[in-house]
Write an enzyme that holds these catalytic residues in place. Structure first.
Site, PDB file in Angstrom:
ATOM      1  N   GLY A 297      -0.102 -22.200   6.585  1.00  0.00           N
ATOM      2  CA  GLY A 297      -0.226 -20.823   7.062  1.00  0.00           C
ATOM      3  C   GLY A 297      -1.477 -20.639   7.901  1.00  0.00           C
TER       4      GLY A 297
ATOM      5  N   GLY B  39      -2.632 -17.807   9.401  1.00  0.00           N
ATOM      6  CA  GLY B  39      -2.958 -16.393   9.594  1.00  0.00           C
ATOM      7  C   GLY B  39      -4.465 -16.221   9.451  1.00  0.00           C
ATOM      8  N   PHE B  40      -4.884 -15.017   9.087  1.00  0.00           N
ATOM      9  CA  PHE B  40      -6.320 -14.741   8.965  1.00  0.00           C
ATOM     10  C   PHE B  40      -6.980 -15.712   7.967  1.00  0.00           C
ATOM     11  CE2 PHE B  40      -5.082 -10.593  10.647  1.00  0.00           C
ATOM     12  CZ  PHE B  40      -6.109 -10.347  11.526  1.00  0.00           C
TER      13      PHE B  40
ATOM     14  N   GLU C 114       0.575   4.367  12.283  1.00  0.00           N
ATOM     15  CA  GLU C 114       0.220   3.877  13.619  1.00  0.00           C
ATOM     16  C   GLU C 114       1.469   3.752  14.492  1.00  0.00           C
ATOM     17  OE1 GLU C 114      -2.046   0.324  12.690  1.00  0.00           O
ATOM     18  OE2 GLU C 114      -3.894   1.481  12.523  1.00  0.00           O
TER      19      GLU C 114
ATOM     20  N   VAL D  51       7.402 -24.941   6.698  1.00  0.00           N
ATOM     21  CA  VAL D  51       7.350 -25.610   5.392  1.00  0.00           C
ATOM     22  C   VAL D  51       8.503 -25.087   4.545  1.00  0.00           C
ATOM     23  CG1 VAL D  51       5.996 -25.892   3.290  1.00  0.00           C
ATOM     24  CG2 VAL D  51       4.883 -26.049   5.513  1.00  0.00           C
TER      25      VAL D  51
ATOM     26  N   ASP E  76      -2.556 -12.586   1.822  1.00  0.00           N
ATOM     27  CA  ASP E  76      -1.503 -11.665   1.370  1.00  0.00           C
ATOM     28  C   ASP E  76      -0.576 -12.247   0.308  1.00  0.00           C
ATOM     29  OD1 ASP E  76      -2.410  -9.720   3.035  1.00  0.00           O
ATOM     30  OD2 ASP E  76      -0.607  -9.577   4.266  1.00  0.00           O
TER      31      ASP E  76
HETATM   32  C1  LIG Z   1       1.670  -4.208  11.208  1.00  0.00           C
HETATM   33  C2  LIG Z   1       0.461  -4.577  10.386  1.00  0.00           C
HETATM   34  C3  LIG Z   1      -0.764  -3.926  10.618  1.00  0.00           C
HETATM   35  C4  LIG Z   1      -1.901  -4.270   9.887  1.00  0.00           C
HETATM   36  N1  LIG Z   1      -3.103  -3.651  10.141  1.00  0.00           N
HETATM   37  C5  LIG Z   1      -4.214  -4.062   9.503  1.00  0.00           C
HETATM   38  C6  LIG Z   1      -5.482  -3.504   9.827  1.00  0.00           C
HETATM   39  O1  LIG Z   1      -5.606  -2.609  10.675  1.00  0.00           O
HETATM   40  N2  LIG Z   1      -6.584  -3.974   9.158  1.00  0.00           N
HETATM   41  C7  LIG Z   1      -6.483  -4.966   8.218  1.00  0.00           C
HETATM   42  O2  LIG Z   1      -7.507  -5.381   7.657  1.00  0.00           O
HETATM   43  N3  LIG Z   1      -5.295  -5.492   7.884  1.00  0.00           N
HETATM   44  C8  LIG Z   1      -4.169  -5.076   8.512  1.00  0.00           C
HETATM   45  N4  LIG Z   1      -2.960  -5.621   8.187  1.00  0.00           N
HETATM   46  C9  LIG Z   1      -2.894  -6.628   7.115  1.00  0.00           C
HETATM   47  C10 LIG Z   1      -3.309  -7.984   7.639  1.00  0.00           C
HETATM   48  O3  LIG Z   1      -2.696  -8.266   8.871  1.00  0.00           O
HETATM   49  C11 LIG Z   1      -2.916  -9.016   6.595  1.00  0.00           C
HETATM   50  O4  LIG Z   1      -3.562  -8.661   5.390  1.00  0.00           O
HETATM   51  C12 LIG Z   1      -3.337 -10.407   7.014  1.00  0.00           C
HETATM   52  O5  LIG Z   1      -2.634 -10.802   8.171  1.00  0.00           O
HETATM   53  C13 LIG Z   1      -3.069 -11.410   5.897  1.00  0.00           C
HETATM   54  O6  LIG Z   1      -3.487 -12.649   6.323  1.00  0.00           O
HETATM   55  P1  LIG Z   1      -2.843 -13.971   5.732  1.00  0.00           P
HETATM   56  O7  LIG Z   1      -3.603 -15.107   6.335  1.00  0.00           O
HETATM   57  O8  LIG Z   1      -2.752 -13.886   4.269  1.00  0.00           O
HETATM   58  O9  LIG Z   1      -1.323 -13.965   6.241  1.00  0.00           O
HETATM   59  P2  LIG Z   1      -0.702 -13.866   7.677  1.00  0.00           P
HETATM   60  O10 LIG Z   1      -1.671 -13.338   8.664  1.00  0.00           O
HETATM   61  O11 LIG Z   1       0.586 -13.177   7.491  1.00  0.00           O
HETATM   62  O12 LIG Z   1      -0.415 -15.380   8.055  1.00  0.00           O
HETATM   63  C14 LIG Z   1       0.519 -16.158   7.374  1.00  0.00           C
HETATM   64  C15 LIG Z   1       0.898 -17.318   8.262  1.00  0.00           C
HETATM   65  O13 LIG Z   1       1.734 -18.187   7.502  1.00  0.00           O
HETATM   66  C16 LIG Z   1       2.765 -18.667   8.321  1.00  0.00           C
HETATM   67  N5  LIG Z   1       3.889 -19.050   7.469  1.00  0.00           N
HETATM   68  C17 LIG Z   1       4.579 -18.260   6.617  1.00  0.00           C
HETATM   69  N6  LIG Z   1       5.555 -18.956   6.000  1.00  0.00           N
HETATM   70  C18 LIG Z   1       5.474 -20.221   6.491  1.00  0.00           C
HETATM   71  C19 LIG Z   1       6.222 -21.413   6.255  1.00  0.00           C
HETATM   72  N7  LIG Z   1       7.248 -21.448   5.386  1.00  0.00           N
HETATM   73  N8  LIG Z   1       5.891 -22.523   6.940  1.00  0.00           N
HETATM   74  C20 LIG Z   1       4.852 -22.509   7.812  1.00  0.00           C
HETATM   75  N9  LIG Z   1       4.134 -21.413   8.074  1.00  0.00           N
HETATM   76  C21 LIG Z   1       4.419 -20.281   7.426  1.00  0.00           C
HETATM   77  C22 LIG Z   1       3.083 -17.503   9.246  1.00  0.00           C
HETATM   78  O14 LIG Z   1       3.701 -17.952  10.442  1.00  0.00           O
HETATM   79  C23 LIG Z   1       1.691 -16.910   9.481  1.00  0.00           C
HETATM   80  O15 LIG Z   1       1.095 -17.443  10.636  1.00  0.00           O
HETATM   81  C24 LIG Z   1      -1.810  -5.282   8.900  1.00  0.00           C
HETATM   82  C25 LIG Z   1      -0.588  -5.919   8.668  1.00  0.00           C
HETATM   83  C26 LIG Z   1       0.535  -5.571   9.399  1.00  0.00           C
HETATM   84  C27 LIG Z   1       1.829  -6.284   9.143  1.00  0.00           C
END
Ligand SMILES: Cc1cc2nc3c(=O)[nH]c(=O)nc-3n(C[C@H](O)[C@H](O)[C@H](O)COP(=O)(O)OP(=O)(O)OC[C@H]3O[C@@H](n4cnc5c(N)ncnc54)[C@H](O)[C@@H]3O)c2cc1C
Length: 425
Positions: free
Chosen positions: A11, A13-14, A166, A79, A296
């Protein structure tokens, strides 16, 4: 064939990117796997869906993010399964990978709460693919409505949290400014945006002052609020509410909640609230060795005992913190409990209108100052100089000239199985 890495992060993401950057800077050999070859900035997805900015402003190729960190290898692969006890991963193509330390940071998936019709018919907003699909659907609906003398557009947004507010605010302002200018004032008068939530007020996690401000602004730009009523069914022509009444909508946007996805459920780790993994304060998964769960897909409690929300700032800080604990693991040191620096939260409601509650003391801002803070914070958080320049240009264009970043949106409209969207140029 089985490959071996010091740290495998699933993953990008952030959380995953923050951990990989920190580990890469310390020379740790990392494999970073993501289904997409780009990092997506979720907080601005609603702006892509409402044509305020282009995909290339919020999707940054991962190989560009890590081009200077030679010990971080990027693998684009979905994955299929994770075995936490074995610290092994199997990709969709059958490749098996073994990690000395495994980091699960796969984010969340929309939670439709078993609402009939929701999964099949509603548009979630959690990925670039979701955002372009919604944007295409809206643009095509407007084109169709414009071709008919009494054509109209009704959109229902389900969920009055920051994403729903938003999105609804941006859609209503698009009608007010963009549809009037690029289509016709007559069509703009026949377009409506509805916001529905089971709780009585929007922005539940904010103060009552921020809630009132957001409510008034949404009403001012024409959003029709249906608060205090849950959605019991999503239909092709709208939604049914708990009291049996209907809200019309050719498009239903689902901003109604999140849960951990199937990958987490099948990992062998015990799931807590929202299907997420209740991690220990050092961010490791209980009951197994060498597994971290971040962002998340985790229920994170910081060193003060506070339960932390699913936010980008929590994911990013947890990623960085986990990296320092991983380095301690590799060097035989001691892990430390995660300390979260609470910078507060903010939500955009529309042009010149936002709410912000900053820091642990929740210093409240509403209106233009909150709006400017929102723009500056999101500009600072966006990954990549090119992405920042594109976003800034689009905002100046949109907020000052009332001109959308892209009038032409192409892509699938109907609900289809999820697919990968290409990264921005
Ligand atoms: C529309 C929206 C607006 C938001 N606004 C805000 C805001 O203003 N401020 C704030 O602080 N937070 C905000 N959030 C929340 C924030 O974006 C999330 O908390 C944050 O992105 C979580 O980060 P993460 O790394 O856990 O997951 P994610 O950023 O979701 O990254 C997960 C990654 O895992 C990858 N992945 C998933 N499953 C698989 C798999 N099976 N195989 C390979 N890769 C995989 C995905 O492609 C993705 O790149 C918002 C969320 C959304 C949806």
């Amino acid at each position: 064939m089985e490959d071996s890495y010091q740290v495998v992060i699933v993953g990008a993401g952030f959380a995953g990117v923050a951990a990989a950057k920190e580990l890469g800077r310390k020379g740790v050999r990392v494999l970073l796997i993501d289904a997409n070859n780009y990092h997506q900035f979720q907080p601005l997805l609603y702006q892509v869906a409402t044509s305020q900015i282009g995909v290339s402003a919020i999707a940054r190729p991962l190989r560009s993010v890590f081009r200077r960190l030679k010990t971080v290898k990027v693998l684009t692969a979905k994955v299929e399964s994770v075995d936490a006890a074995q610290r092994s991963i199997t990709t969709e193509s059958g490749q098996r990978l073994q990690a000395e330390i495994l980091v699960i940071a796969v984010g969340a998936v929309p939670n439709f709460f078993n609402t009939p019709g929701a999964e099949e018919l509603a548009f979630p907003l959690y990925s670039v693919t979701d955002a372009t699909r919604l944007g295409s659907g809206l643009t095509r609906l407007l084109d169709q409505a414009d071709n008919s003398p009494d054509g109209f557009v009704d959109v229902v947004v389900v969920g009055g949290g920051p994403t729903g507010v938003e999105t609804a605010g941006a859609m209503a302002e698009n009608i007010k400014y963009v549809v009037r200018k690029y289509f016709s004032p007559a069509l703009a008068a026949r377009c409506r945006v509805h916001l529905v939530d089971m709780v009585p007020s929007v922005l539940n996690m904010f103060s009552s002052k921020s809630q009132s401000y957001a409510t008034e602004h949404l009403k001012k730009v024409g959003v029709q609020l249906h608060m205090g009523q849950g959605v019991t069914e999503v239909r092709k022509d709208g939604v049914t509410l708990a009291d049996g009444s209907s809200v019309p909508g050719q498009i239903v946007v689902w901003a109604g909640g999140l849960k951990a996805g199937d990958l987490v459920a099948g990992s062998g780790l015990a799931q807590g609230r929202g299907g997420r993994i209740d991690v220990d304060t050092d961010l490791t998964a209980p009951g197994v060795e060498g597994v971290y769960v971040l962002g998340d897909c985790a229920n994170i409690t910081d060193s003060t005992g506070a339960k932390l929300p699913q936010l980008g700032s929590v994911a990013q800080q947890a990623g960085k913190w986990a990296a320092s604990n991983i380095i301690a693991d590799l060097k035989g040191g001691t892990r430390t409990p995660f300390r979260y620096v609470d910078k507060g939260y903010m939500a955009m409601v529309g042009r010149g209108a936002a709410v912000a509650e900053l820091g642990r003391k929740r210093i409240q801002l509403q209106g233009v100052f909150a709006f400017l803070s929102w723009l500056l914070v999101h500009l600072a958080l966006l990954s990549g100089l090119q992405q920042k320049i594109r976003a800034l240009f689009s905002w100046l264009n949109g907020y000052i000239l009332h001109s959308p970043a892209q009038v032409v949106v192409s892509g699938p409209v109907e609900k289809e199985p999820r697919e990968q969207a290409p990264p921005g140029p």
